[in-house]
Scaffold this motif. Structure first.
Motif, PDB file in Angstrom:
ATOM      1  N   TYR A   1      -4.093  10.871  14.741  1.00  0.00           N
ATOM      2  CA  TYR A   1      -3.782  11.231  13.369  1.00  0.00           C
ATOM      3  C   TYR A   1      -2.730  12.481  13.128  1.00  0.00           C
ATOM      4  O   TYR A   1      -1.796  12.478  12.364  1.00  0.00           O
ATOM      5  CB  TYR A   1      -5.112  12.325  12.956  1.00  0.00           C
ATOM      6  CG  TYR A   1      -4.941  13.218  11.649  1.00  0.00           C
ATOM      7  CD1 TYR A   1      -4.618  12.666  10.402  1.00  0.00           C
ATOM      8  CD2 TYR A   1      -5.029  14.330  11.692  1.00  0.00           C
ATOM      9  CE1 TYR A   1      -4.200  13.069   9.289  1.00  0.00           C
ATOM     10  CE2 TYR A   1      -4.755  15.017  10.678  1.00  0.00           C
ATOM     11  CZ  TYR A   1      -4.300  14.637   9.389  1.00  0.00           C
ATOM     12  OH  TYR A   1      -3.999  15.564   8.266  1.00  0.00           O
ATOM     13  N   MET A   2      -2.662  13.201  14.235  1.00  0.00           N
ATOM     14  CA  MET A   2      -1.613  14.055  14.464  1.00  0.00           C
ATOM     15  C   MET A   2      -0.111  13.560  14.533  1.00  0.00           C
ATOM     16  O   MET A   2       0.756  13.667  13.651  1.00  0.00           O
ATOM     17  CB  MET A   2      -1.685  15.284  15.705  1.00  0.00           C
ATOM     18  CG  MET A   2      -0.682  15.890  15.778  1.00  0.00           C
ATOM     19  SD  MET A   2      -0.724  17.134  17.335  1.00  0.00           S
ATOM     20  CE  MET A   2      -0.388  15.657  18.527  1.00  0.00           C
TER      21      MET A   2
ATOM     22  N   ASP B   1      -6.346  20.921  22.836  1.00  0.00           N
ATOM     23  CA  ASP B   1      -5.644  21.207  24.214  1.00  0.00           C
ATOM     24  C   ASP B   1      -4.261  21.545  23.872  1.00  0.00           C
ATOM     25  O   ASP B   1      -3.967  21.597  22.896  1.00  0.00           O
ATOM     26  CB  ASP B   1      -6.037  20.196  25.112  1.00  0.00           C
ATOM     27  CG  ASP B   1      -5.547  18.705  24.646  1.00  0.00           C
ATOM     28  OD1 ASP B   1      -4.684  18.616  23.710  1.00  0.00           O
ATOM     29  OD2 ASP B   1      -5.655  17.849  25.380  1.00  0.00           O
ATOM     30  N   GLU B   2      -3.254  21.435  24.974  1.00  0.00           N
ATOM     31  CA  GLU B   2      -1.990  21.743  24.857  1.00  0.00           C
ATOM     32  C   GLU B   2      -1.245  20.652  23.955  1.00  0.00           C
ATOM     33  O   GLU B   2      -0.133  20.832  23.099  1.00  0.00           O
ATOM     34  CB  GLU B   2      -1.369  21.889  26.231  1.00  0.00           C
ATOM     35  CG  GLU B   2       0.080  22.018  26.091  1.00  0.00           C
ATOM     36  CD  GLU B   2       0.834  22.125  27.636  1.00  0.00           C
ATOM     37  OE1 GLU B   2       2.064  22.211  27.563  1.00  0.00           O
ATOM     38  OE2 GLU B   2       0.029  22.164  28.678  1.00  0.00           O
ATOM     39  N   GLU B   3      -1.639  19.400  23.962  1.00  0.00           N
ATOM     40  CA  GLU B   3      -1.117  18.317  23.296  1.00  0.00           C
ATOM     41  C   GLU B   3      -1.365  18.497  21.873  1.00  0.00           C
ATOM     42  O   GLU B   3      -0.493  18.418  20.798  1.00  0.00           O
ATOM     43  CB  GLU B   3      -1.513  16.964  23.731  1.00  0.00           C
ATOM     44  CG  GLU B   3      -0.745  15.929  23.055  1.00  0.00           C
ATOM     45  CD  GLU B   3      -1.199  14.522  23.654  1.00  0.00           C
ATOM     46  OE1 GLU B   3      -0.472  13.576  23.494  1.00  0.00           O
ATOM     47  OE2 GLU B   3      -1.996  14.373  24.471  1.00  0.00           O
ATOM     48  N   LEU B   4      -2.441  18.875  21.562  1.00  0.00           N
ATOM     49  CA  LEU B   4      -2.884  19.235  20.217  1.00  0.00           C
ATOM     50  C   LEU B   4      -2.772  20.411  19.406  1.00  0.00           C
ATOM     51  O   LEU B   4      -3.073  20.805  18.401  1.00  0.00           O
ATOM     52  CB  LEU B   4      -4.699  18.695  20.071  1.00  0.00           C
ATOM     53  CG  LEU B   4      -5.068  17.308  20.172  1.00  0.00           C
ATOM     54  CD1 LEU B   4      -6.664  17.204  19.986  1.00  0.00           C
ATOM     55  CD2 LEU B   4      -4.069  16.355  19.474  1.00  0.00           C
TER      56      LEU B   4
ATOM     57  N   PHE C   1      -3.203  25.368  13.891  1.00  0.00           N
ATOM     58  CA  PHE C   1      -3.358  26.292  12.519  1.00  0.00           C
ATOM     59  C   PHE C   1      -3.805  25.624  11.455  1.00  0.00           C
ATOM     60  O   PHE C   1      -4.414  25.935  10.627  1.00  0.00           O
ATOM     61  CB  PHE C   1      -1.679  26.657  12.432  1.00  0.00           C
ATOM     62  CG  PHE C   1      -1.812  27.799  11.279  1.00  0.00           C
ATOM     63  CD1 PHE C   1      -2.081  28.813  11.084  1.00  0.00           C
ATOM     64  CD2 PHE C   1      -1.251  26.981  10.042  1.00  0.00           C
ATOM     65  CE1 PHE C   1      -2.192  29.531  10.089  1.00  0.00           C
ATOM     66  CE2 PHE C   1      -0.909  27.822   9.050  1.00  0.00           C
ATOM     67  CZ  PHE C   1      -1.507  29.073   8.948  1.00  0.00           C
ATOM     68  N   SER C   2      -3.403  24.265  11.311  1.00  0.00           N
ATOM     69  CA  SER C   2      -3.555  23.515   9.989  1.00  0.00           C
ATOM     70  C   SER C   2      -5.213  23.334   9.963  1.00  0.00           C
ATOM     71  O   SER C   2      -5.818  23.469   9.121  1.00  0.00           O
ATOM     72  CB  SER C   2      -2.825  22.422   9.757  1.00  0.00           C
ATOM     73  OG  SER C   2      -3.125  21.553  11.144  1.00  0.00           O
TER      74      SER C   2
ATOM     75  N   MET D   1      -7.881  24.807   7.380  1.00  0.00           N
ATOM     76  CA  MET D   1      -8.663  23.897   6.840  1.00  0.00           C
ATOM     77  C   MET D   1     -10.246  24.464   6.675  1.00  0.00           C
ATOM     78  O   MET D   1     -10.737  24.376   5.658  1.00  0.00           O
ATOM     79  CB  MET D   1      -8.631  22.451   7.427  1.00  0.00           C
ATOM     80  CG  MET D   1      -8.922  21.459   6.373  1.00  0.00           C
ATOM     81  SD  MET D   1      -8.773  19.720   7.404  1.00  0.00           S
ATOM     82  CE  MET D   1      -7.190  19.789   7.696  1.00  0.00           C
ATOM     83  N   PHE D   2     -10.735  24.851   7.869  1.00  0.00           N
ATOM     84  CA  PHE D   2     -11.851  25.422   8.217  1.00  0.00           C
ATOM     85  C   PHE D   2     -12.275  26.642   7.215  1.00  0.00           C
ATOM     86  O   PHE D   2     -13.271  26.641   6.590  1.00  0.00           O
ATOM     87  CB  PHE D   2     -12.267  25.357   9.500  1.00  0.00           C
ATOM     88  CG  PHE D   2     -12.800  24.165  10.030  1.00  0.00           C
ATOM     89  CD1 PHE D   2     -14.101  23.544   9.517  1.00  0.00           C
ATOM     90  CD2 PHE D   2     -12.194  23.719  10.944  1.00  0.00           C
ATOM     91  CE1 PHE D   2     -14.528  22.536  10.208  1.00  0.00           C
ATOM     92  CE2 PHE D   2     -12.507  22.471  11.631  1.00  0.00           C
ATOM     93  CZ  PHE D   2     -13.504  21.792  11.331  1.00  0.00           C
TER      94      PHE D   2
END
Length: 199
Positions: A52-53, A121-124, A129-130, A134-135
């Motif tokens: 998704y990212m 993790d580092e990749e995500l 922040f988004s 959202m939460f």
């Protein structure tokens, strides 16, 4: 005046240098949109969030670039109906994207926050922040059905204002004004403020 008017046009080649690139990015919108829609029901997994990212990043970048191109092209000559038509095409695509992807936030919000944030993790990291935002806004996010209705309403609610803008420009007849230096310019309601600031 003529030198100043030269600055009123954008160099659209900075966005797209040729029609092939323009066509390629436009066609990629549907591919990215399809890729994200295929992730429905999978956004609680690491692979789902990662896909998704990347897909949403490509979609947003190309959509923003295309919208900027067509919007600026239209604004340079709003009486050119081809420009207006192309702008309407990308605007409708923008509303389509909003509508088709209205399931994203409700689905992610249906999962446990700690579980989702624990997948970062580092990749995500770029979407941390988004997701957190959202939460934090969870109480304001409606069900998938309601969000879909809201998304579809956007295009309808702006239709009349867009129609008025187009008609007010197409029906407007410029007035020729001769300046003290002998230069003749065509003045419209839209250009009046600009001319006054440059004289």
């Amino acid at each position: 005046i003529s030198e100043v008017l030269g600055f009123m046009n954008w160099n659209l080649k900075l966005l797209y240098d040729n029609e092939e690139d323009l066509k390629r990015d436009f066609e990629s919108l549907d591919e990215s949109l399809k890729a994200i829609k295929n992730l429905k029901g999978k956004l609680s997994t690491y692979d789902g969030l990662k896909n998704y990212m990347y897909a949403s990043r490509e979609l947003n970048l190309n959509l923003s670039r295309l919208y900027s191109y067509y919007a600026m092209q239209k604004d340079m000559n709003q009486k050119n109906q081809d420009n207006v038509r192309l702008y309407s095409t990308i605007l409708n695509k923008y509303y389509e994207v909003i509508s088709e992807l209205s399931f994203i936030e409700p689905e992610i919000m249906s999962y446990d926050e700690k579980k989702i944030m624990g997948l970062i993790d580092e990749e995500l990291e770029p979407i941390r922040f988004s997701l957190k935002k959202m939460f934090d806004s969870k109480k304001h996010i409606k069900s998938e059905e309601v969000e879909g209705v809201i998304a579809n309403y956007n295009s309808v609610s702006n239709a009349f204002s867009r129609l008025y803008d187009n008609l007010s420009i197409v029906d407007c007849k410029p007035v020729k004004v001769k300046l003290s230096d002998g230069t003749t310019i065509e003045v419209t309601k839209q250009l009046m403020t600009f001319y006054l600031a440059t004289l």
